[in-house]
Motif scaffolding. Sequence first.
Motif, PDB file in Angstrom:
ATOM      1  N   TYR A  61       0.841  -1.196   0.000  1.00 17.06           N
ATOM      2  CA  TYR A  61       0.000   0.000   0.000  1.00 17.06           C
ATOM      3  C   TYR A  61       0.881   1.253   0.000  1.00 17.06           C
ATOM      4  O   TYR A  61       0.625   2.203  -0.751  1.00 17.06           O
ATOM      5  N   ASN A  62       1.936   1.236   0.797  1.00 14.68           N
ATOM      6  CA  ASN A  62       2.869   2.368   0.804  1.00 14.68           C
ATOM      7  C   ASN A  62       3.546   2.532  -0.552  1.00 14.68           C
ATOM      8  O   ASN A  62       3.717   3.653  -1.034  1.00 14.68           O
ATOM      9  N   HIS A  63       3.944   1.425  -1.173  1.00 12.37           N
ATOM     10  CA  HIS A  63       4.603   1.499  -2.475  1.00 12.37           C
ATOM     11  C   HIS A  63       3.682   2.100  -3.535  1.00 12.37           C
ATOM     12  O   HIS A  63       4.159   2.756  -4.460  1.00 12.37           O
ATOM     13  N   LEU A  64       2.392   1.892  -3.394  1.00 15.09           N
ATOM     14  CA  LEU A  64       1.438   2.456  -4.352  1.00 15.09           C
ATOM     15  C   LEU A  64       1.276   3.971  -4.193  1.00 15.09           C
ATOM     16  O   LEU A  64       0.558   4.603  -4.979  1.00 15.09           O
ATOM     17  N   HIS A  65       1.949   4.528  -3.204  1.00 12.18           N
ATOM     18  CA  HIS A  65       1.950   5.983  -3.020  1.00 12.18           C
ATOM     19  C   HIS A  65       3.319   6.580  -3.319  1.00 12.18           C
ATOM     20  O   HIS A  65       3.552   7.756  -3.043  1.00 12.18           O
ATOM     21  N   GLU A  66       4.195   5.794  -3.870  1.00 13.60           N
ATOM     22  CA  GLU A  66       5.535   6.271  -4.186  1.00 13.60           C
ATOM     23  C   GLU A  66       5.680   6.485  -5.695  1.00 13.60           C
ATOM     24  O   GLU A  66       5.272   7.522  -6.200  1.00 13.60           O
ATOM     25  N   GLN A  67       6.214   5.532  -6.431  1.00 13.88           N
ATOM     26  CA  GLN A  67       6.442   5.713  -7.867  1.00 13.88           C
ATOM     27  C   GLN A  67       5.176   6.066  -8.652  1.00 13.88           C
ATOM     28  O   GLN A  67       5.241   6.884  -9.582  1.00 13.88           O
ATOM     29  N   PRO A  68       4.008   5.506  -8.330  1.00 13.03           N
ATOM     30  CA  PRO A  68       2.820   5.880  -9.106  1.00 13.03           C
ATOM     31  C   PRO A  68       2.493   7.374  -9.090  1.00 13.03           C
ATOM     32  O   PRO A  68       1.796   7.858  -9.991  1.00 13.03           O
ATOM     33  N   VAL A  69       3.016   8.115  -8.136  1.00 11.68           N
ATOM     34  CA  VAL A  69       2.793   9.564  -8.135  1.00 11.68           C
ATOM     35  C   VAL A  69       3.376  10.173  -9.410  1.00 11.68           C
ATOM     36  O   VAL A  69       2.783  11.079 -10.006  1.00 11.68           O
ATOM     37  N   ILE A  70       4.515   9.649  -9.847  1.00  9.18           N
ATOM     38  CA  ILE A  70       5.115  10.117 -11.105  1.00  9.18           C
ATOM     39  C   ILE A  70       4.172   9.780 -12.269  1.00  9.18           C
ATOM     40  O   ILE A  70       3.957  10.601 -13.164  1.00  9.18           O
ATOM     41  N   PHE A  71       3.605   8.583 -12.244  1.00  4.75           N
ATOM     42  CA  PHE A  71       2.655   8.164 -13.284  1.00  4.75           C
ATOM     43  C   PHE A  71       1.466   9.117 -13.332  1.00  4.75           C
ATOM     44  O   PHE A  71       1.073   9.582 -14.406  1.00  4.75           O
ATOM     45  N   TYR A  72       0.887   9.427 -12.168  1.00  6.66           N
ATOM     46  CA  TYR A  72      -0.272  10.322 -12.141  1.00  6.66           C
ATOM     47  C   TYR A  72       0.088  11.693 -12.718  1.00  6.66           C
ATOM     48  O   TYR A  72      -0.638  12.234 -13.557  1.00  6.66           O
ATOM     49  N   ALA A  73       1.203  12.252 -12.269  1.00  2.68           N
ATOM     50  CA  ALA A  73       1.615  13.569 -12.750  1.00  2.68           C
ATOM     51  C   ALA A  73       1.865  13.540 -14.252  1.00  2.68           C
ATOM     52  O   ALA A  73       1.437  14.452 -14.982  1.00  2.68           O
ATOM     53  N   LEU A  74       2.523  12.510 -14.722  1.00  2.00           N
ATOM     54  CA  LEU A  74       2.822  12.385 -16.148  1.00  2.00           C
ATOM     55  C   LEU A  74       1.546  12.271 -16.970  1.00  2.00           C
ATOM     56  O   LEU A  74       1.395  12.928 -18.009  1.00  2.00           O
ATOM     57  N   MET A  75       0.609  11.468 -16.506  1.00  2.00           N
ATOM     58  CA  MET A  75      -0.643  11.300 -17.243  1.00  2.00           C
ATOM     59  C   MET A  75      -1.422  12.610 -17.327  1.00  2.00           C
ATOM     60  O   MET A  75      -1.969  12.953 -18.386  1.00  2.00           O
ATOM     61  N   PHE A  76      -1.472  13.354 -16.232  1.00  2.00           N
ATOM     62  CA  PHE A  76      -2.197  14.625 -16.267  1.00  2.00           C
ATOM     63  C   PHE A  76      -1.461  15.658 -17.118  1.00  2.00           C
ATOM     64  O   PHE A  76      -2.083  16.442 -17.831  1.00  2.00           O
ATOM     65  N   TYR A  77      -0.147  15.625 -17.086  1.00  2.00           N
ATOM     66  CA  TYR A  77       0.619  16.517 -17.959  1.00  2.00           C
ATOM     67  C   TYR A  77       0.308  16.214 -19.424  1.00  2.00           C
ATOM     68  O   TYR A  77       0.045  17.123 -20.214  1.00  2.00           O
ATOM     69  N   LEU A  78       0.370  14.926 -19.778  1.00  2.00           N
ATOM     70  CA  LEU A  78       0.088  14.543 -21.167  1.00  2.00           C
ATOM     71  C   LEU A  78      -1.336  14.923 -21.571  1.00  2.00           C
ATOM     72  O   LEU A  78      -1.571  15.406 -22.681  1.00  2.00           O
ATOM     73  N   ALA A  79      -2.273  14.722 -20.660  1.00  2.00           N
ATOM     74  CA  ALA A  79      -3.670  15.056 -20.972  1.00  2.00           C
ATOM     75  C   ALA A  79      -3.853  16.567 -21.137  1.00  2.00           C
ATOM     76  O   ALA A  79      -4.482  17.022 -22.098  1.00  2.00           O
ATOM     77  N   LEU A  80      -3.300  17.329 -20.209  1.00  2.00           N
ATOM     78  CA  LEU A  80      -3.490  18.788 -20.246  1.00  2.00           C
ATOM     79  C   LEU A  80      -2.733  19.459 -21.390  1.00  2.00           C
ATOM     80  O   LEU A  80      -3.139  20.522 -21.863  1.00  2.00           O
ATOM     81  N   SER A  81      -1.655  18.837 -21.838  1.00  2.00           N
ATOM     82  CA  SER A  81      -0.891  19.409 -22.948  1.00  2.00           C
ATOM     83  C   SER A  81      -1.312  18.817 -24.301  1.00  2.00           C
ATOM     84  O   SER A  81      -0.644  19.048 -25.304  1.00  2.00           O
ATOM     85  N   ASN A  82      -2.412  18.068 -24.292  1.00  2.00           N
ATOM     86  CA  ASN A  82      -2.958  17.448 -25.512  1.00  2.00           C
ATOM     87  C   ASN A  82      -1.940  16.557 -26.228  1.00  2.00           C
ATOM     88  O   ASN A  82      -1.928  16.488 -27.449  1.00  2.00           O
ATOM     89  N   GLN A  83      -1.098  15.886 -25.457  1.00  2.00           N
ATOM     90  CA  GLN A  83      -0.114  14.975 -26.044  1.00  2.00           C
ATOM     91  C   GLN A  83      -0.487  13.515 -25.806  1.00  2.00           C
ATOM     92  O   GLN A  83       0.249  12.623 -26.189  1.00  2.00           O
ATOM     93  N   GLY A  84      -1.608  13.293 -25.156  1.00  2.00           N
ATOM     94  CA  GLY A  84      -2.013  11.924 -24.838  1.00  2.00           C
ATOM     95  C   GLY A  84      -2.602  11.217 -26.042  1.00  2.00           C
ATOM     96  O   GLY A  84      -3.730  11.481 -26.432  1.00  2.00           O
ATOM     97  N   ASP A  85      -1.813  10.344 -26.655  1.00  2.00           N
ATOM     98  CA  ASP A  85      -2.313   9.579 -27.795  1.00  2.00           C
ATOM     99  C   ASP A  85      -2.433   8.108 -27.404  1.00  2.00           C
ATOM    100  O   ASP A  85      -2.222   7.728 -26.254  1.00  2.00           O
ATOM    101  N   MET A  86      -2.756   7.269 -28.368  1.00  2.00           N
ATOM    102  CA  MET A  86      -2.981   5.848 -28.088  1.00  2.00           C
ATOM    103  C   MET A  86      -1.707   5.140 -27.633  1.00  2.00           C
ATOM    104  O   MET A  86      -1.765   4.217 -26.827  1.00  2.00           O
ATOM    105  N   VAL A  87      -0.560   5.561 -28.132  1.00  2.00           N
ATOM    106  CA  VAL A  87       0.701   4.945 -27.695  1.00  2.00           C
ATOM    107  C   VAL A  87       0.869   5.150 -26.192  1.00  2.00           C
ATOM    108  O   VAL A  87       1.171   4.211 -25.451  1.00  2.00           O
ATOM    109  N   TYR A  88       0.661   6.373 -25.747  1.00  2.00           N
ATOM    110  CA  TYR A  88       0.759   6.662 -24.308  1.00  2.00           C
ATOM    111  C   TYR A  88      -0.320   5.919 -23.523  1.00  2.00           C
ATOM    112  O   TYR A  88      -0.085   5.472 -22.412  1.00  2.00           O
ATOM    113  N   ALA A  89      -1.500   5.803 -24.100  1.00  2.00           N
ATOM    114  CA  ALA A  89      -2.580   5.086 -23.418  1.00  2.00           C
ATOM    115  C   ALA A  89      -2.214   3.611 -23.232  1.00  2.00           C
ATOM    116  O   ALA A  89      -2.425   3.045 -22.150  1.00  2.00           O
ATOM    117  N   TYR A  90      -1.636   2.993 -24.259  1.00  2.00           N
ATOM    118  CA  TYR A  90      -1.204   1.596 -24.126  1.00  2.00           C
ATOM    119  C   TYR A  90      -0.093   1.459 -23.093  1.00  2.00           C
ATOM    120  O   TYR A  90      -0.072   0.514 -22.300  1.00  2.00           O
TER     121      TYR A  90
END
Length: 129
Positions: A61-90
């Motif tokens: 549970y603690n580990h799910l609050h560590e590295q995934p934070v980078i994933f969340y930030a990256l996903m929102f960055y890609l979404a907000l900058s309109n760079q989220g395509d199918m490659v990133y989704a996969y």
Amino acid sequence: MHEFLTPVLALILWTLVMWAVMYKRRIPAMMAITKNTQKFIDDPTMWEKMPKSATYAADNYNHLHEQPVIFYALMFYLALSNQGDMVYAYLAWGYVIIRVLHSLVQITSNKVMYRFGLFALGSLMLIIM
């Protein structure tokens, strides 16, 4: 756009599943050791008496609050900058699957080399993203 962020929701939901697993294991284990659970705060050596299954779930549970934070930030960055395509989704879905597998390994066998391999693979996916 909401389809692109669905992996984020999936990992959040998985984190909540692991929260439930953690407490399903931890509370009975604590109560089996002592009915006065405050002792776990007052005496840190009490944690050493916890069964590994409860400890592994809490660690995950603690580990799910560590590295995934980078994933969340990256996903929102890609979404907000309109760079989220199918490659990133996969890649995002791949990352989520890897984190689920990492959790399952950690709460069952907790084989470090399997966990490390999954962690490295997930890290590589983040780097590619």
